[in-house]
Design a protein around this motif. Sequence first.
Motif, PDB file in Angstrom:
ATOM      1  N   SER A 150       0.820  -1.217   0.000  1.00  0.00           N
ATOM      2  CA  SER A 150       0.000   0.000   0.000  1.00  0.00           C
ATOM      3  C   SER A 150       0.848   1.258   0.000  1.00  0.00           C
ATOM      4  N   ASN A 151       2.107   1.136   0.384  1.00  0.00           N
ATOM      5  CA  ASN A 151       3.025   2.277   0.376  1.00  0.00           C
ATOM      6  C   ASN A 151       3.919   2.296  -0.863  1.00  0.00           C
ATOM      7  N   CYS A 152       3.667   1.373  -1.791  1.00  0.00           N
ATOM      8  CA  CYS A 152       4.463   1.305  -3.018  1.00  0.00           C
ATOM      9  C   CYS A 152       3.833   2.164  -4.119  1.00  0.00           C
ATOM     10  N   LEU A 153       4.664   2.612  -5.035  1.00  0.00           N
ATOM     11  CA  LEU A 153       4.219   3.312  -6.242  1.00  0.00           C
ATOM     12  C   LEU A 153       4.600   2.456  -7.435  1.00  0.00           C
ATOM     13  N   ILE A 154       3.625   2.177  -8.290  1.00  0.00           N
ATOM     14  CA  ILE A 154       3.861   1.334  -9.461  1.00  0.00           C
ATOM     15  C   ILE A 154       3.650   2.136 -10.731  1.00  0.00           C
ATOM     16  N   PHE A 155       4.632   2.084 -11.620  1.00  0.00           N
ATOM     17  CA  PHE A 155       4.494   2.652 -12.959  1.00  0.00           C
ATOM     18  C   PHE A 155       4.013   1.552 -13.895  1.00  0.00           C
ATOM     19  N   GLU A 156       3.029   1.867 -14.720  1.00  0.00           N
ATOM     20  CA  GLU A 156       2.516   0.901 -15.698  1.00  0.00           C
ATOM     21  C   GLU A 156       2.059   1.613 -16.958  1.00  0.00           C
ATOM     22  N   ASP A 157       1.992   0.850 -18.074  1.00  0.00           N
ATOM     23  CA  ASP A 157       1.589   1.473 -19.339  1.00  0.00           C
ATOM     24  C   ASP A 157       0.414   0.786 -20.013  1.00  0.00           C
ATOM     25  N   SER A 158       0.202  -0.508 -19.779  1.00  0.00           N
ATOM     26  CA  SER A 158      -0.839  -1.253 -20.495  1.00  0.00           C
ATOM     27  C   SER A 158      -2.083  -1.430 -19.630  1.00  0.00           C
ATOM     28  N   PRO A 159      -3.233  -1.635 -20.252  1.00  0.00           N
ATOM     29  CA  PRO A 159      -4.456  -1.892 -19.473  1.00  0.00           C
ATOM     30  C   PRO A 159      -4.300  -3.092 -18.544  1.00  0.00           C
ATOM     31  N   THR A 160      -3.647  -4.151 -19.033  1.00  0.00           N
ATOM     32  CA  THR A 160      -3.432  -5.345 -18.213  1.00  0.00           C
ATOM     33  C   THR A 160      -2.580  -5.028 -16.994  1.00  0.00           C
ATOM     34  N   ILE A 175       1.452   5.464 -17.619  1.00  0.00           N
ATOM     35  CA  ILE A 175       2.061   6.139 -18.776  1.00  0.00           C
ATOM     36  C   ILE A 175       1.537   5.430 -20.025  1.00  0.00           C
ATOM     37  N   PRO A 176       0.260   5.598 -20.332  1.00  0.00           N
ATOM     38  CA  PRO A 176      -0.353   4.835 -21.435  1.00  0.00           C
ATOM     39  C   PRO A 176       0.062   5.365 -22.805  1.00  0.00           C
ATOM     40  N   HIS A 177       0.069   4.479 -23.795  1.00  0.00           N
ATOM     41  CA  HIS A 177       0.453   4.851 -25.155  1.00  0.00           C
ATOM     42  C   HIS A 177      -0.674   4.686 -26.162  1.00  0.00           C
ATOM     43  N   TYR A 178      -1.546   3.717 -25.940  1.00  0.00           N
ATOM     44  CA  TYR A 178      -2.560   3.418 -26.944  1.00  0.00           C
ATOM     45  C   TYR A 178      -3.986   3.586 -26.436  1.00  0.00           C
ATOM     46  N   VAL A 179      -4.158   3.699 -25.130  1.00  0.00           N
ATOM     47  CA  VAL A 179      -5.491   3.851 -24.551  1.00  0.00           C
ATOM     48  C   VAL A 179      -5.474   4.987 -23.535  1.00  0.00           C
ATOM     49  N   LYS A 188      -2.578   8.211 -11.034  1.00  0.00           N
ATOM     50  CA  LYS A 188      -2.189   9.408 -11.766  1.00  0.00           C
ATOM     51  C   LYS A 188      -1.784   9.021 -13.187  1.00  0.00           C
ATOM     52  N   VAL A 189      -1.990   9.929 -14.132  1.00  0.00           N
ATOM     53  CA  VAL A 189      -1.663   9.674 -15.529  1.00  0.00           C
ATOM     54  C   VAL A 189      -0.678  10.726 -16.018  1.00  0.00           C
ATOM     55  N   ILE A 190       0.453  10.282 -16.569  1.00  0.00           N
ATOM     56  CA  ILE A 190       1.458  11.190 -17.115  1.00  0.00           C
ATOM     57  C   ILE A 190       1.804  10.743 -18.527  1.00  0.00           C
ATOM     58  N   LYS A 191       2.543  11.583 -19.258  1.00  0.00           N
ATOM     59  CA  LYS A 191       2.898  11.272 -20.635  1.00  0.00           C
ATOM     60  C   LYS A 191       4.224  10.540 -20.761  1.00  0.00           C
ATOM     61  N   SER A 192       5.154  10.826 -19.852  1.00  0.00           N
ATOM     62  CA  SER A 192       6.499  10.274 -20.003  1.00  0.00           C
ATOM     63  C   SER A 192       7.259  10.398 -18.687  1.00  0.00           C
TER      64      SER A 192
END
Length: 214
Positions: A150-160, A175-179, A188-192
Amino acid sequence: MDGLFLDSEPQWHEAETLMMKENGYDWQPEDQLHCLGGPLSRVAEYMSTCLQGRKSSKELEAMIIAEMTDRLSKKVPLMPGALAMSRAINNHGLKQGLVSASPRPIVDGVLSGMAEKYFDVTVAAGDIERTKPFPDPYLHAAKLLNVDISNCLIFEDSPTGIAAAEASGAFVVAIPHYVAFAEKPRLKVIKSFEDISVADLNTWSAINQRELDK
């Protein structure tokens, strides 16, 4: 890993397109999008269906693993800002792990091709029974790091991957690319990676703590 830390999606697309063409199937962008985020077993099953069973999913999976391990161990194309962010996290004394839906041979191939890397732990498909979209890989990484998820931060890009990260109970940065994804209190959502700094991580940590304390 793929599409987030590594700019490897073009190589996956090229490898899968060539492999399917050799087996008489015209692999389209829609096919690639359908397979985005893995896991590789699901991708291989989909490819076998496209080939009407002329190649089994196990055969196709082995072919993909061999090809991508060879490609990524020779050249590791990183996403903009990914290594700089990982280095900054390391310099601030924060633990970090690499969690991938790719099998261990590909993950190890990538790591062997990186001259500079800062991951304290890595988790690959096959290390545990269930991979993404289940949260298990992230929960396992947190256990290896000896931290509360619960104290971790995860970066992800795909819906899965984003679904798995959210289900784990961590704070998620997409950091999504296609959706497209809508922000939530703990998403949170960022570009890069180039758009953020360690200061942003501290801000998100504070937001995360406030949300957890509600």
